[in-house]
Design a protein around this motif. Structure first.
Motif, short mmCIF file in Angstrom:
data_model
loop_
_atom_site.label_atom_id
_atom_site.label_comp_id
_atom_site.label_asym_id
_atom_site.label_seq_id
_atom_site.Cartn_x
_atom_site.Cartn_y
_atom_site.Cartn_z
N ARG A 101 0.83 -1.19 0.00
CA ARG A 101 0.00 0.00 0.00
C ARG A 101 0.87 1.25 0.00
O ARG A 101 1.81 1.39 0.77
CB ARG A 101 -0.90 0.01 1.24
N ASP A 252 -11.64 6.56 -7.22
CA ASP A 252 -11.87 5.56 -6.18
C ASP A 252 -11.44 6.13 -4.82
O ASP A 252 -10.33 6.63 -4.67
CB ASP A 252 -11.05 4.30 -6.50
N SER A 254 -10.56 4.57 -2.27
CA SER A 254 -9.43 3.84 -1.71
C SER A 254 -8.11 4.52 -2.06
O SER A 254 -7.13 4.43 -1.31
CB SER A 254 -9.43 2.38 -2.21
N THR A 255 -8.06 5.21 -3.21
CA THR A 255 -6.85 5.94 -3.59
C THR A 255 -6.60 7.08 -2.63
O THR A 255 -5.45 7.41 -2.31
CB THR A 255 -6.99 6.49 -5.02
N GLN A 257 -7.36 7.11 0.47
CA GLN A 257 -7.14 6.62 1.84
C GLN A 257 -5.69 6.80 2.31
O GLN A 257 -5.43 6.82 3.51
CB GLN A 257 -7.53 5.15 1.95
#
Length: 291
Positions: A101, A252, A254-255, A257
């Motif tokens: 990540r 998105d 999640s990007t 995050q």
């Protein structure tokens, strides 16, 4: 052999443009495939899965780059099969790549100040500010046009990934900057052809020079880190993550995050919040034994 590869890549370029893919994506995939072709005994048309794995597994290639390679290879050989140029798709047997990540790597405000006050020219300072206070990628910085700015509504129009046009709030710093920049032409015109905007690679080069001039040698800090500073500071100031997502034009969540992770400054502020505890000069053992 070279002509076959050239023809294949040209056809693949046309196919991707018909898909309305971004020129940056097309260019990067072409570069990957050319590098692959240079190490093959035959043509790209003849490559087998073992050659593709060897290419992906080169020493010194990061996981993120391997994933980029895999995406390019999958797209290219799927195209060859679709066009009937190959019966089998060797890329189907390529392994999945797990990429750790990503963490945000922002410049600190002090480092940004150093970049702005260490001798950078006006044009470079403007680039730094657009990256830092609008959160633009270098490709977006390169394309800023005077007509993109609307000071009456305090908005700026930009084209992000996927060539999607977005209208975003204009930061007051950039609104002030716009008063000193061209009103109806490119903010950063190409030197040889002012009717065109500067290449993103040139923006990267100029900001990198300003970074080094400021004495910042951390190789992990790049012009894109200005965008990381933008996202990180928004989160640190309590801006809702969905708003951060919109301001960064992420498709998105999640990007986005990566910016919610606790920053070093927030950790330091947290530890300092604890009251100071006096350090005893003596153990107190004698007093305890006497009691």
């Amino acid at each position: 052999m070279h002509d076959i590869n050239t023809d294949l890549l040209a056809m693949f370029d046309d196919y991707q443009r018909a898909q309305d893919l971004a020129e940056t994506t097309i260019r990067n995939r072409r570069s990957t495939l050319r590098t692959l072709a240079a190490g093959l005994p035959g043509t790209l048309l003849d490559a087998d899965v073992f050659s593709l794995r060897r290419f992906m597994g080169q020493e010194g290639v990061t996981s993120a780059t391997k994933r980029t390679y895999r995406v390019a290879l999958r797209a290219f050989y799927a195209f060859l099969c679709t066009e009937g140029l190959r019966e089998d798709d060797p890329s189907l047997k390529l392994p999945m790549i797990r990429v750790p990540r990503t963490e945000a790597r922002p410049f600190t405000p002090t480092q940004v100040d150093a970049m702005l006050t260490s001798g950078a020219y006006k044009r470079t300072r403007a680039m730094i500010l657009v990256g830092y206070r609008q959160g633009f990628r270098v490709s977006q910085i390169a394309r800023v046009h005077g007509d993109d700015i609307d000071r009456s509504s305090m908005t700026i129009t930009t084209v992000g990934k996927g060539r999607k046009e977005r209208r975003l709030p204009l930061h007051p710093t950039i609104a002030e900057l716009s008063l000193t920049m061209p009103l109806h032409s490119w903010w950063f015109p190409a030197r040889k052809n002012p009717s065109e905007h500067m290449r993103p690679a040139s923006v990267t080069e100029l900001i990198t020079k300003a970074k080094l001039r400021a004495g910042i040698t951390d190789p992990h800090l790049t012009p894109h880190s200005l965008r990381h500073s933008f996202g990180t500071e928004l989160v640190e100031h309590g801006v809702d993550i969905r708003i951060v997502q919109e301001l960064l034009t992420h498709e998105d969540l999640s990007t986005t995050q990566i910016y919610t992770r606790v920053s070093d400054r927030m950790k330091a502020a947290g530890i300092i919040a604890l009251p100071v505890r006096p350090i005893p000069e003596k153990s107190g053992r004698r007093r305890a034994e006497a009691a």
